[in-house]
Write a protein that holds these residues in place. Structure first.
Motif, PDB file in Angstrom:
ATOM      1  N   GLU A  36     -19.896  26.636  21.686  1.00 45.61           N
ATOM      2  CA  GLU A  36     -19.422  25.277  21.942  1.00 45.61           C
ATOM      3  C   GLU A  36     -20.490  24.239  21.593  1.00 45.61           C
ATOM      4  O   GLU A  36     -20.203  23.236  20.944  1.00 45.61           O
ATOM      5  CB  GLU A  36     -18.995  25.125  23.399  1.00 45.61           C
ATOM      6  N   LEU A  37     -21.728  24.481  22.011  1.00 44.86           N
ATOM      7  CA  LEU A  37     -22.807  23.546  21.693  1.00 44.86           C
ATOM      8  C   LEU A  37     -23.048  23.473  20.190  1.00 44.86           C
ATOM      9  O   LEU A  37     -23.354  22.404  19.651  1.00 44.86           O
ATOM     10  CB  LEU A  37     -24.086  23.932  22.433  1.00 44.86           C
ATOM     11  N   GLY A  38     -22.883  24.584  19.490  1.00 47.37           N
ATOM     12  CA  GLY A  38     -22.980  24.584  18.021  1.00 47.37           C
ATOM     13  C   GLY A  38     -21.906  23.716  17.391  1.00 47.37           C
ATOM     14  O   GLY A  38     -22.171  22.953  16.459  1.00 47.37           O
ATOM     15  N   ASP A  39     -20.675  23.821  17.911  1.00 45.24           N
ATOM     16  CA  ASP A  39     -19.580  22.977  17.423  1.00 45.24           C
ATOM     17  C   ASP A  39     -19.906  21.503  17.656  1.00 45.24           C
ATOM     18  O   ASP A  39     -19.759  20.674  16.765  1.00 45.24           O
ATOM     19  CB  ASP A  39     -18.257  23.310  18.124  1.00 45.24           C
ATOM     20  N   TRP A  40     -20.344  21.177  18.877  1.00 45.33           N
ATOM     21  CA  TRP A  40     -20.648  19.786  19.214  1.00 45.33           C
ATOM     22  C   TRP A  40     -21.754  19.248  18.313  1.00 45.33           C
ATOM     23  O   TRP A  40     -21.681  18.121  17.832  1.00 45.33           O
ATOM     24  CB  TRP A  40     -21.062  19.667  20.670  1.00 45.33           C
ATOM     25  N   ALA A  41     -22.774  20.063  18.059  1.00 44.77           N
ATOM     26  CA  ALA A  41     -23.890  19.632  17.209  1.00 44.77           C
ATOM     27  C   ALA A  41     -23.438  19.374  15.771  1.00 44.77           C
ATOM     28  O   ALA A  41     -23.992  18.518  15.085  1.00 44.77           O
ATOM     29  CB  ALA A  41     -25.014  20.668  17.237  1.00 44.77           C
ATOM     30  N   SER A  42     -22.399  20.099  15.334  1.00 44.65           N
ATOM     31  CA  SER A  42     -21.896  19.913  13.968  1.00 44.65           C
ATOM     32  C   SER A  42     -20.801  18.861  13.888  1.00 44.65           C
ATOM     33  O   SER A  42     -20.244  18.621  12.826  1.00 44.65           O
ATOM     34  CB  SER A  42     -21.383  21.237  13.405  1.00 44.65           C
ATOM     35  N   GLY A  43     -20.479  18.214  15.021  1.00 40.75           N
ATOM     36  CA  GLY A  43     -19.513  17.122  15.023  1.00 40.75           C
ATOM     37  C   GLY A  43     -18.064  17.554  15.106  1.00 40.75           C
ATOM     38  O   GLY A  43     -17.179  16.922  14.532  1.00 40.75           O
ATOM     39  N   SER A  44     -17.797  18.635  15.843  1.00 43.81           N
ATOM     40  CA  SER A  44     -16.409  19.072  16.008  1.00 43.81           C
ATOM     41  C   SER A  44     -16.220  19.688  17.389  1.00 43.81           C
ATOM     42  O   SER A  44     -17.182  19.974  18.097  1.00 43.81           O
ATOM     43  CB  SER A  44     -16.018  20.083  14.925  1.00 43.81           C
ATOM     44  N   PHE A  45     -14.952  19.860  17.773  1.00 43.20           N
ATOM     45  CA  PHE A  45     -14.620  20.576  18.999  1.00 43.20           C
ATOM     46  C   PHE A  45     -13.253  21.214  18.820  1.00 43.20           C
ATOM     47  O   PHE A  45     -12.474  20.826  17.960  1.00 43.20           O
ATOM     48  CB  PHE A  45     -14.648  19.663  20.233  1.00 43.20           C
ATOM     49  N   ARG A  46     -13.000  22.237  19.618  1.00 45.29           N
ATOM     50  CA  ARG A  46     -11.709  22.926  19.582  1.00 45.29           C
ATOM     51  C   ARG A  46     -10.951  22.643  20.865  1.00 45.29           C
ATOM     52  O   ARG A  46     -11.529  22.617  21.944  1.00 45.29           O
ATOM     53  CB  ARG A  46     -11.919  24.435  19.445  1.00 45.29           C
ATOM     54  N   LEU A  47      -9.652  22.409  20.716  1.00 46.66           N
ATOM     55  CA  LEU A  47      -8.791  22.182  21.870  1.00 46.66           C
ATOM     56  C   LEU A  47      -7.404  22.692  21.518  1.00 46.66           C
ATOM     57  O   LEU A  47      -6.853  22.326  20.470  1.00 46.66           O
ATOM     58  CB  LEU A  47      -8.735  20.691  22.214  1.00 46.66           C
ATOM     59  N   ARG A  48      -6.879  23.551  22.379  1.00 45.36           N
ATOM     60  CA  ARG A  48      -5.529  24.109  22.164  1.00 45.36           C
ATOM     61  C   ARG A  48      -5.379  24.717  20.770  1.00 45.36           C
ATOM     62  O   ARG A  48      -4.438  24.439  20.043  1.00 45.36           O
ATOM     63  CB  ARG A  48      -4.472  23.040  22.405  1.00 45.36           C
ATOM     64  N   ASP A  49      -6.367  25.521  20.396  1.00 48.67           N
ATOM     65  CA  ASP A  49      -6.367  26.258  19.120  1.00 48.67           C
ATOM     66  C   ASP A  49      -6.379  25.360  17.877  1.00 48.67           C
ATOM     67  O   ASP A  49      -5.949  25.775  16.807  1.00 48.67           O
ATOM     68  CB  ASP A  49      -5.177  27.227  19.048  1.00 48.67           C
ATOM     69  N   ARG A  50      -6.857  24.130  18.022  1.00 44.79           N
ATOM     70  CA  ARG A  50      -7.016  23.220  16.876  1.00 44.79           C
ATOM     71  C   ARG A  50      -8.438  22.692  16.877  1.00 44.79           C
ATOM     72  O   ARG A  50      -9.069  22.598  17.913  1.00 44.79           O
ATOM     73  CB  ARG A  50      -6.037  22.050  16.967  1.00 44.79           C
ATOM     74  N   ARG A  51      -8.938  22.331  15.701  1.00 44.93           N
ATOM     75  CA  ARG A  51     -10.283  21.784  15.569  1.00 44.93           C
ATOM     76  C   ARG A  51     -10.175  20.292  15.266  1.00 44.93           C
ATOM     77  O   ARG A  51      -9.382  19.872  14.436  1.00 44.93           O
ATOM     78  CB  ARG A  51     -11.044  22.490  14.457  1.00 44.93           C
ATOM     79  N   PHE A  52     -10.999  19.498  15.967  1.00 44.72           N
ATOM     80  CA  PHE A  52     -11.006  18.048  15.820  1.00 44.72           C
ATOM     81  C   PHE A  52     -12.416  17.559  15.532  1.00 44.72           C
ATOM     82  O   PHE A  52     -13.398  18.202  15.907  1.00 44.72           O
ATOM     83  CB  PHE A  52     -10.514  17.377  17.120  1.00 44.72           C
ATOM     84  N   ALA A  53     -12.517  16.386  14.894  1.00 42.90           N
ATOM     85  CA  ALA A  53     -13.809  15.739  14.671  1.00 42.90           C
ATOM     86  C   ALA A  53     -14.305  15.172  15.999  1.00 42.90           C
ATOM     87  O   ALA A  53     -13.515  14.777  16.850  1.00 42.90           O
ATOM     88  CB  ALA A  53     -13.681  14.628  13.638  1.00 42.90           C
ATOM     89  N   LEU A  54     -15.614  15.134  16.162  1.00 42.71           N
ATOM     90  CA  LEU A  54     -16.237  14.670  17.392  1.00 42.71           C
ATOM     91  C   LEU A  54     -17.188  13.524  17.073  1.00 42.71           C
ATOM     92  O   LEU A  54     -18.025  13.639  16.196  1.00 42.71           O
ATOM     93  CB  LEU A  54     -17.026  15.823  18.029  1.00 42.71           C
ATOM     94  N   ASP A  55     -17.029  12.416  17.769  1.00 42.59           N
ATOM     95  CA  ASP A  55     -17.952  11.289  17.669  1.00 42.59           C
ATOM     96  C   ASP A  55     -18.499  11.016  19.057  1.00 42.59           C
ATOM     97  O   ASP A  55     -17.731  10.874  20.010  1.00 42.59           O
ATOM     98  CB  ASP A  55     -17.241  10.020  17.160  1.00 42.59           C
ATOM     99  N   TRP A  56     -19.817  10.931  19.174  1.00 43.06           N
ATOM    100  CA  TRP A  56     -20.454  10.640  20.452  1.00 43.06           C
ATOM    101  C   TRP A  56     -20.402   9.149  20.709  1.00 43.06           C
ATOM    102  O   TRP A  56     -20.565   8.333  19.803  1.00 43.06           O
ATOM    103  CB  TRP A  56     -21.908  11.120  20.443  1.00 43.06           C
ATOM    104  N   LEU A  57     -20.186   8.771  21.956  1.00 43.30           N
ATOM    105  CA  LEU A  57     -20.195   7.366  22.339  1.00 43.30           C
ATOM    106  C   LEU A  57     -21.627   6.865  22.423  1.00 43.30           C
ATOM    107  O   LEU A  57     -22.523   7.592  22.830  1.00 43.30           O
ATOM    108  CB  LEU A  57     -19.531   7.173  23.707  1.00 43.30           C
ATOM    109  N   GLY A  58     -21.800   5.594  22.064  1.00 43.05           N
ATOM    110  CA  GLY A  58     -23.093   4.955  22.259  1.00 43.05           C
ATOM    111  C   GLY A  58     -23.281   4.600  23.722  1.00 43.05           C
ATOM    112  O   GLY A  58     -22.369   4.742  24.546  1.00 43.05           O
TER     113      GLY A  58
END
Length: 74
Positions: A36-58
């Motif tokens: 999970e941390l690897g996914d977050w570091a690469s800018g993605s996450f998985r939810l309900r068997d789908r992969r989405f882009a991840l943007d961190w809030l400022g």
């Protein structure tokens, strides 16, 4: 069993979308943490068997979300 800290995540649907729930959250289990941390570091996450882009809030955006939802800001 030794106590340990684990990350908690939260997803908010923004705008009109049927791909994400309005709100969903959870805790990443120890057995899934490295992946999970690897996914977050690469800018993605998985939810309900789908992969989405991840943007961190400022910092300002994070503070606004904490205020909106009544969460304590660390």
């Amino acid at each position: 069993m030794k106590p340990q800290e684990l990350p908690e995540w939260a997803v908010f649907g923004v705008g009109e979308t049927q791909q994400l729930p309005v709100f969903e959250d959870g805790i990443v289990g120890a057995d899934e943490l490295d992946e999970e941390l690897g996914d977050w570091a690469s800018g993605s996450f998985r939810l309900r068997d789908r992969r989405f882009a991840l943007d961190w809030l400022g910092e300002d955006e994070t503070d606004a979300v904490h205020k909106e939802h009544g969460w304590m800001s660390g």
